[in-house]
Design a protein around this motif. Structure first.
Motif, PDB file in Angstrom:
ATOM      1  N   LEU A   1       0.822  -1.207   0.000  1.00  0.00           N
ATOM      2  CA  LEU A   1       0.000   0.000   0.000  1.00  0.00           C
ATOM      3  C   LEU A   1       0.863   1.267   0.000  1.00  0.00           C
ATOM      4  CD1 LEU A   1      -3.056  -0.060  -0.017  1.00  0.00           C
ATOM      5  CD2 LEU A   1      -3.051   0.255   2.449  1.00  0.00           C
ATOM      6  N   VAL A   2       2.021   1.189   0.629  1.00  0.00           N
ATOM      7  CA  VAL A   2       2.894   2.361   0.655  1.00  0.00           C
ATOM      8  C   VAL A   2       4.036   2.221  -0.360  1.00  0.00           C
ATOM      9  CG1 VAL A   2       2.392   2.921   3.049  1.00  0.00           C
ATOM     10  CG2 VAL A   2       4.315   1.423   2.532  1.00  0.00           C
ATOM     11  N   GLY A   3       3.896   1.246  -1.248  1.00  0.00           N
ATOM     12  CA  GLY A   3       4.856   1.111  -2.336  1.00  0.00           C
ATOM     13  C   GLY A   3       6.219   0.603  -1.914  1.00  0.00           C
ATOM     14  N   LEU A   4       6.266  -0.196  -0.840  1.00  0.00           N
ATOM     15  CA  LEU A   4       7.546  -0.775  -0.425  1.00  0.00           C
ATOM     16  C   LEU A   4       7.607  -2.211  -0.935  1.00  0.00           C
ATOM     17  CD1 LEU A   4       8.437   0.096   3.280  1.00  0.00           C
ATOM     18  CD2 LEU A   4       9.773   0.536   1.231  1.00  0.00           C
ATOM     19  N   ASP A   5       8.502  -2.478  -1.904  1.00  0.00           N
ATOM     20  CA  ASP A   5       8.528  -3.831  -2.448  1.00  0.00           C
ATOM     21  C   ASP A   5       9.657  -4.659  -1.851  1.00  0.00           C
ATOM     22  OD1 ASP A   5      10.451  -2.386  -3.556  1.00  0.00           O
ATOM     23  OD2 ASP A   5       9.848  -2.657  -5.649  1.00  0.00           O
ATOM     24  N   LEU A   6      10.013  -4.360  -0.615  1.00  0.00           N
ATOM     25  CA  LEU A   6      11.060  -5.139   0.052  1.00  0.00           C
ATOM     26  C   LEU A   6      10.445  -6.353   0.722  1.00  0.00           C
ATOM     27  CD1 LEU A   6      12.607  -2.054   1.774  1.00  0.00           C
ATOM     28  CD2 LEU A   6      13.789  -3.422   0.067  1.00  0.00           C
ATOM     29  N   PRO A   7      11.230  -7.438   0.872  1.00  0.00           N
ATOM     30  CA  PRO A   7      10.711  -8.604   1.588  1.00  0.00           C
ATOM     31  C   PRO A   7      10.345  -8.239   3.036  1.00  0.00           C
ATOM     32  CG  PRO A   7      12.990  -8.948   0.876  1.00  0.00           C
ATOM     33  CD  PRO A   7      12.566  -7.631   0.343  1.00  0.00           C
ATOM     34  N   VAL A   8       9.286  -8.864   3.561  1.00  0.00           N
ATOM     35  CA  VAL A   8       8.856  -8.552   4.922  1.00  0.00           C
ATOM     36  C   VAL A   8       9.868  -9.008   5.963  1.00  0.00           C
ATOM     37  CG1 VAL A   8       6.395  -8.548   4.433  1.00  0.00           C
ATOM     38  CG2 VAL A   8       7.519 -10.689   5.072  1.00  0.00           C
ATOM     39  N   GLU A   9      10.835  -9.826   5.557  1.00  0.00           N
ATOM     40  CA  GLU A   9      11.846 -10.291   6.513  1.00  0.00           C
ATOM     41  C   GLU A   9      12.985  -9.296   6.661  1.00  0.00           C
ATOM     42  OE1 GLU A   9      10.841 -12.102   3.926  1.00  0.00           O
ATOM     43  OE2 GLU A   9       9.679 -13.719   4.841  1.00  0.00           O
ATOM     44  N   THR A  10      12.986  -8.220   5.868  1.00  0.00           N
ATOM     45  CA  THR A  10      14.063  -7.235   5.959  1.00  0.00           C
ATOM     46  C   THR A  10      14.109  -6.647   7.370  1.00  0.00           C
ATOM     47  OG1 THR A  10      13.441  -6.640   3.713  1.00  0.00           O
ATOM     48  CG2 THR A  10      15.032  -5.206   4.808  1.00  0.00           C
ATOM     49  N   ILE A  11      15.319  -6.502   7.882  1.00  0.00           N
ATOM     50  CA  ILE A  11      15.472  -5.902   9.205  1.00  0.00           C
ATOM     51  C   ILE A  11      15.279  -4.387   9.080  1.00  0.00           C
ATOM     52  CG2 ILE A  11      17.101  -5.500  11.099  1.00  0.00           C
ATOM     53  CD1 ILE A  11      16.059  -8.369  10.908  1.00  0.00           C
ATOM     54  N   ALA A  12      14.407  -3.842   9.907  1.00  0.00           N
ATOM     55  CA  ALA A  12      14.029  -2.434   9.768  1.00  0.00           C
ATOM     56  C   ALA A  12      15.221  -1.493   9.870  1.00  0.00           C
ATOM     57  CB  ALA A  12      12.976  -2.077  10.821  1.00  0.00           C
ATOM     58  N   GLY A  13      16.138  -1.811  10.785  1.00  0.00           N
ATOM     59  CA  GLY A  13      17.275  -0.924  11.020  1.00  0.00           C
ATOM     60  C   GLY A  13      18.189  -0.785   9.825  1.00  0.00           C
ATOM     61  N   SER A  14      18.114  -1.737   8.894  1.00  0.00           N
ATOM     62  CA  SER A  14      19.020  -1.687   7.746  1.00  0.00           C
ATOM     63  C   SER A  14      18.493  -0.764   6.655  1.00  0.00           C
ATOM     64  CB  SER A  14      19.216  -3.103   7.187  1.00  0.00           C
ATOM     65  OG  SER A  14      17.991  -3.548   6.629  1.00  0.00           O
ATOM     66  N   LEU A  15      17.273  -0.267   6.820  1.00  0.00           N
ATOM     67  CA  LEU A  15      16.687   0.581   5.781  1.00  0.00           C
ATOM     68  C   LEU A  15      17.083   2.039   5.975  1.00  0.00           C
ATOM     69  CD1 LEU A  15      13.034  -0.769   5.612  1.00  0.00           C
ATOM     70  CD2 LEU A  15      14.976  -1.372   4.180  1.00  0.00           C
ATOM     71  N   PRO A  16      17.193   2.775   4.862  1.00  0.00           N
ATOM     72  CA  PRO A  16      17.397   4.209   4.997  1.00  0.00           C
ATOM     73  C   PRO A  16      16.152   4.849   5.620  1.00  0.00           C
ATOM     74  CG  PRO A  16      17.032   3.637   2.705  1.00  0.00           C
ATOM     75  CD  PRO A  16      17.159   2.355   3.458  1.00  0.00           C
ATOM     76  N   ILE A  17      16.349   6.037   6.137  1.00  0.00           N
ATOM     77  CA  ILE A  17      15.306   6.658   6.942  1.00  0.00           C
ATOM     78  C   ILE A  17      14.001   6.861   6.174  1.00  0.00           C
ATOM     79  CG2 ILE A  17      16.037   9.029   6.508  1.00  0.00           C
ATOM     80  CD1 ILE A  17      15.681   8.842   9.871  1.00  0.00           C
ATOM     81  N   GLY A  18      14.118   7.154   4.869  1.00  0.00           N
ATOM     82  CA  GLY A  18      12.922   7.387   4.075  1.00  0.00           C
ATOM     83  C   GLY A  18      12.039   6.149   4.012  1.00  0.00           C
ATOM     84  N   LYS A  19      12.686   4.986   3.885  1.00  0.00           N
ATOM     85  CA  LYS A  19      11.924   3.735   3.808  1.00  0.00           C
ATOM     86  C   LYS A  19      11.349   3.380   5.166  1.00  0.00           C
ATOM     87  CE  LYS A  19      13.298   2.043  -0.456  1.00  0.00           C
ATOM     88  NZ  LYS A  19      14.548   1.784  -1.149  1.00  0.00           N
ATOM     89  N   GLN A  20      12.118   3.678   6.223  1.00  0.00           N
ATOM     90  CA  GLN A  20      11.608   3.417   7.572  1.00  0.00           C
ATOM     91  C   GLN A  20      10.313   4.183   7.800  1.00  0.00           C
ATOM     92  OE1 GLN A  20      14.193   3.597  10.916  1.00  0.00           O
ATOM     93  NE2 GLN A  20      15.965   2.831   9.803  1.00  0.00           N
ATOM     94  N   GLN A  21      10.287   5.392   7.254  1.00  0.00           N
ATOM     95  CA  GLN A  21       9.094   6.210   7.418  1.00  0.00           C
ATOM     96  C   GLN A  21       7.896   5.557   6.734  1.00  0.00           C
ATOM     97  OE1 GLN A  21       9.454  10.187   5.843  1.00  0.00           O
ATOM     98  NE2 GLN A  21       8.832  10.891   7.858  1.00  0.00           N
ATOM     99  N   LEU A  22       8.155   4.983   5.573  1.00  0.00           N
ATOM    100  CA  LEU A  22       7.072   4.309   4.865  1.00  0.00           C
ATOM    101  C   LEU A  22       6.577   3.107   5.676  1.00  0.00           C
ATOM    102  CD1 LEU A  22       8.398   4.501   1.194  1.00  0.00           C
ATOM    103  CD2 LEU A  22       6.660   5.927   2.288  1.00  0.00           C
TER     104      LEU A  22
END
Lengths: 502, 334
Positions: free
Chosen positions: A131-152
């Protein structure tokens, strides 16, 4: 849109006071379904206070608050969530060690027989991440994402709890241009789906792009509403500050003098593979533009000796320096107003006086004994020349506004009489009034012959203030632009890696 | 900086008055002298650890340093027959060296303070036991000891460190004078010198302090040096006070009393806060609780339990008081 007839959310004559401050003096606001409402105003205008009331973080003292025509009063964030209102925090609240699915459902994990139902959780999380256009696997560790993606992810989390109203407080303050665009895309998308957004921002350009309607606060009161074509820079600034924007950047052209800073083939630890060179002359205001993550902050930190250069040379006024910590840099006449003001610029629990005098304490001391008279003088000079608004010099820095905190940082460095003043995002999170004062100060210092080097993500700031600008891209200097070459297009070209013939 | 010592002072007075009401013997001169003596000995250590806690660090090795210093001093004086002033000098140098080592390991090798000083606790304790073969030893030489020739001088030192000075009919224990001098020195250092200011600043925000051009590593090393130095002085005081040093026991758990006193006295373990007076009063409160338990006739098996509860309630009460004061101050600005 039907906003007038049946608002999803409406507050009227809301009041809130804190010990010593009347934060909201009776404000009103309404929000229709599927509407993007921008809430703007200087710092201290009451925006954040109202948002906290709407999101159930704190209650109002008095006033009407209705959701779908029904009077509500929230006692907790959960109460607000039940009514579909979610606050996306300025500082993100994800657990960096958990994966995306766990973060989206934190505290609301689907269970089966007392255990977390992983497959359901992942399936559901997938839905909201899409829904927010994040096509990353759900198993991705949140801390490894850049801040913009974390916001999504944060937004997905809110949506998963059936949020109908998203409150975003300065959501783009730490996003790059690209991330901002993605976020805007998501917001526009959600609007189509009938989700309403209250958007707080200091960046008026974003407001123009995004908002259906603008509500302006000033000093805890409604200053006016704007809709459609009325939403432009001048109208917004006029309502916010009650005066015009015309003399905002009144740059004079300076005679630049001798070279103060000469950076030659320097490699910063952040980008060991690329080297960069630049120079700043006395009386010059030089900007460094570029996207977030281009290595601009790291460059300033290397010049300031926080993260010593791996290779190359740095000279101040022709003198070669081994800058391996801030002490040597300060001794050489370099000052840095850092990007992270609270972490690097100030000692928040200490007073205005103690913060202002920190770098000059040793110089003014008599064999290690504190020199009260000199300390008072340094503080008074800073408070006066920087127009720091504080009840007393003993006020704790934490309790001052962002603008006044930045003025303390500048005040403490001016007491050191630096040859080179470096400013990293000098006006981030600062209201318009203080912004203008800081620009005036930069102007004045350059006029007195100081060399000024500043990093800014705000295009207008670079265009308005810089005599010359370097544009950085992935750790290198992609190009140098003179004042007459400076434009939004030329900067973006270089910042995104398109090398144009300057 | 908050000078919020009113709460702990009220606690001191309350326990004092209640104990005196229940058992009038509490007030007799002998008991008071003892109370002052033990409070002073504990307060010296507590002051030392306060420097470290203000920087946001911790020192768990204090008790073992006290033990090792007491052992080394006794060996030097009694068995080696060393010149007494040199012996004092050597033991203090040893404590300075220990603190310096802690500081360097913490700032340069980037080992956590908890780990460095925990290892210190183990190492110094076992060094003391090894040096003495775990036999008890005292600083005063007996006939036949190498130090017997210096007996007169050593007895002089004994008076300096564990004697009593008659003031009218009251005999003031000399450790109280040591504490008084150290207190004033510490207070002046913390409040009137740039280094004191730097300790508070870096305890609140180390990075921000470094960005202001302050050598935070050097300041942290200084804090650990001061801490061990104060523990060293306490070690000498204890050696003369106890006469017989037990290498395995002397000083055991003292670090915990010292830390408890610092915390109860208003130092935050997060760093950046603390007052000399608060720490000293808190050290006195801890000793007073021990004394009161005896005086009131509560089972001594409950000592630790009562101590733990009082410290816990004290810290909670202190937080509460701070919040109330902050709220009142904010309200006054209206």
């Amino acid at each position: 849109m039907g906003a007038v007839s049946s608002p999803y959310l409406e507050v009227k004559e809301l009041r809130k006071s804190f010990p010593g401050v009347l934060a909201l003096k009776g404000v009103s606001l309404s929000l229709a379904e599927g509407e993007v409402l921008a809430l703007i105003g200087e710092n201290g205008a009451g925006k954040s206070t109202l948002m906290k009331i709407l999101a159930g973080v704190q209650p109002a003292d008095e006033g009407d608050f209705q959701v779908k025509g029904e009077a509500v009063s929230f006692r907790s964030v959960n109460d607000a969530m039940d009514k579909g209102i979610a606050l996306i925090h300025q500082e993100l609240n994800l657990c960096g060690n958990l994966d995306l699915a766990s973060n989206v459902f934190l505290g609301r994990e689907p269970t089966r027989g007392g255990l977390i139902d992983e497959p359901t959780m992942r399936r559901e999380a997938r839905k909201y991440l899409d829904l927010v256009g994040l096509d990353l696997p759900v198993e991705t560790i949140a801390g490894s994402l850049p801040i913009g993606k974390q916001q999504l992810v944060e937004i997905a989390k809110a949506l998963s709890s059936n949020a109908r109203v998203l409150i975003m407080d300065e959501p783009t303050s730490s996003l790059s241009q690209k991330e901002t665009e993605t976020l805007f895309g998501v917001v526009k998308d959600l609007r189509e789906k009938g989700i309403s957004v209250i958007y707080i921002s200091h960046r008026l350009g974003e407001v123009i792009e995004l908002a259906d309607r603008v509500t302006v606060f000033r000093d805890g009161e409604n200053a006016g509403d704007l809709a459609g074509d009325e939403i432009n820079h001048n109208n917004m600034v006029k309502l916010m500050v009650g005066r015009d924007l015309s003399e905002f950047y009144d740059r004079k052209v300076h005679e630049s003098g001798s070279i103060v800073l000469n950076v030659d083939q320097v490699c910063t630890p952040a980008f060991p593979a690329s080297s960069l060179s630049l120079e700043v002359k006395s009386g010059e205001i030089v900007g460094i533009a570029g996207l977030v993550g281009a290595g601009r902050t790291e460059l300033l930190q290397t010049i300031f000796g926080v993260t010593p250069a791996l290779a190359g040379t740095i000279e101040i006024c022709g003198e070669l320096l081994a800058l391996d910590n801030p002490r040597t840099a300060i001794k050489a006449g370099i000052a840095l107003a850092p990007e992270d003001r609270k972490q690097h610029g100030l000692v928040l629990p200490m007073s205005v006086r103690e913060n202002t005098s920190l770098p000059s304490l040793k110089r003014d001391a008599n064999r290690g004994w504190l020199n009260d008279a000199a300390e008072a003088k340094v503080t008074n000079t800073a408070v006066k020349s920087m127009k720091i608004k504080t009840p007393t010099n003993e006020q704790i820095a934490r309790f001052l506004s962002g603008g006044n905190q930045q003025k303390i940082v500048l005040g403490k460095w001016l007491a050191m009489k630096p040859k080179l003043l470096m400013l990293d995002e000098p006006t981030r999170g600062i209201d318009i009034g203080a912004k203008r004062e800081i620009y005036k100060l930069m102007e004045k210092l350059a006029g007195e012959g100081m060399a000024i080097l500043f990093v800014s993500s705000e295009m207008e700031e670079i265009l308005g203030m810089a005599d010359r600008a370097y544009v950085m891209h992935e750790g290198t200097i992609a190009g140098e632009l003179d004042r007459d070459q400076l434009s939004e297009e030329s900067i973006m070209h270089l910042a995104t890696g398109n090398l144009v013939a300057a | 900086m908050k000078k919020n010592i009113l709460g702990i002072f009220i606690l001191l007075v309350a326990i004092f008055v209640i104990t005196a009401m229940i058992n009038p013997k509490f007030l007799n001169a002998y008991n008071m002298q003892n109370l002052i003596k033990w409070s002073s000995l504990y307060a010296v250590m507590s002051l030392g650890v306060a420097f470290v806690i203000i920087t946001g660090g911790i020192d768990l090795s204090i008790g073992s340093v006290v033990g090792l210093v007491a052992v080394v001093l006794s060996i030097c004086l009694k068995l080696e027959g060393m010149d007494p002033w040199s012996a004092i000098g050597i033991t203090l140098a040893l404590s300075l060296l220990i603190g310096f080592l802690h500081g360097v390991l913490i700032t340069k090798a980037k080992v956590q303070p908890f780990v460095v000083t925990l290892c210190g606790l183990l190492v110094y304790r076992s060094m003391g036991r090894w040096l003495t073969d775990n036999q008890s030893i005292g600083p005063i030489p007996l006939e036949g000891d190498a130090g017997y020739a210096n007996l007169e001088q050593i007895q002089g030192l004994d008076f300096v460190f564990s004697g009593k000075i008659a003031i009218g009919s009251f005999n003031l224990p000399t450790p109280a004078i040591f504490l008084f001098v150290l207190c004033i020195a510490a207070a002046i250092f913390l409040r009137r010198t740039i280094w004191g200011r730097y300790l508070f600043a870096l305890g609140n925000n180390e990075e921000g302090t470094r960005y202001s051009g302050i050598d935070t590593d050097r300041m942290k090393i200084l804090a650990y040096v001061l801490c061990s130095f104060f523990a060293g002085i306490a070690g000498i005081l204890f050696a003369f006070e106890l006469d017989s040093v037990q290498p395995a026991q002397t000083g055991e758990f003292y670090e915990l009393y010292a830390i408890a006193a610092a915390v109860l006295g208003g130092c935050s373990l997060r760093g950046g806060e603390g007052t000399v007076l608060g720490v000293v009063i808190a050290a006195a409160v801890i000793r007073l609780i021990y004394n009161s338990i005896n005086m009131v006739g509560i089972s001594t098996h409950l000592e630790f339990g009562i101590l733990g509860l009082v410290i816990l309630l004290g810290v909670i009460g202190d937080e509460f008081l701070k919040k109330t004061v902050a709220r009142k101050q904010a309200a006054q600005k209206a």
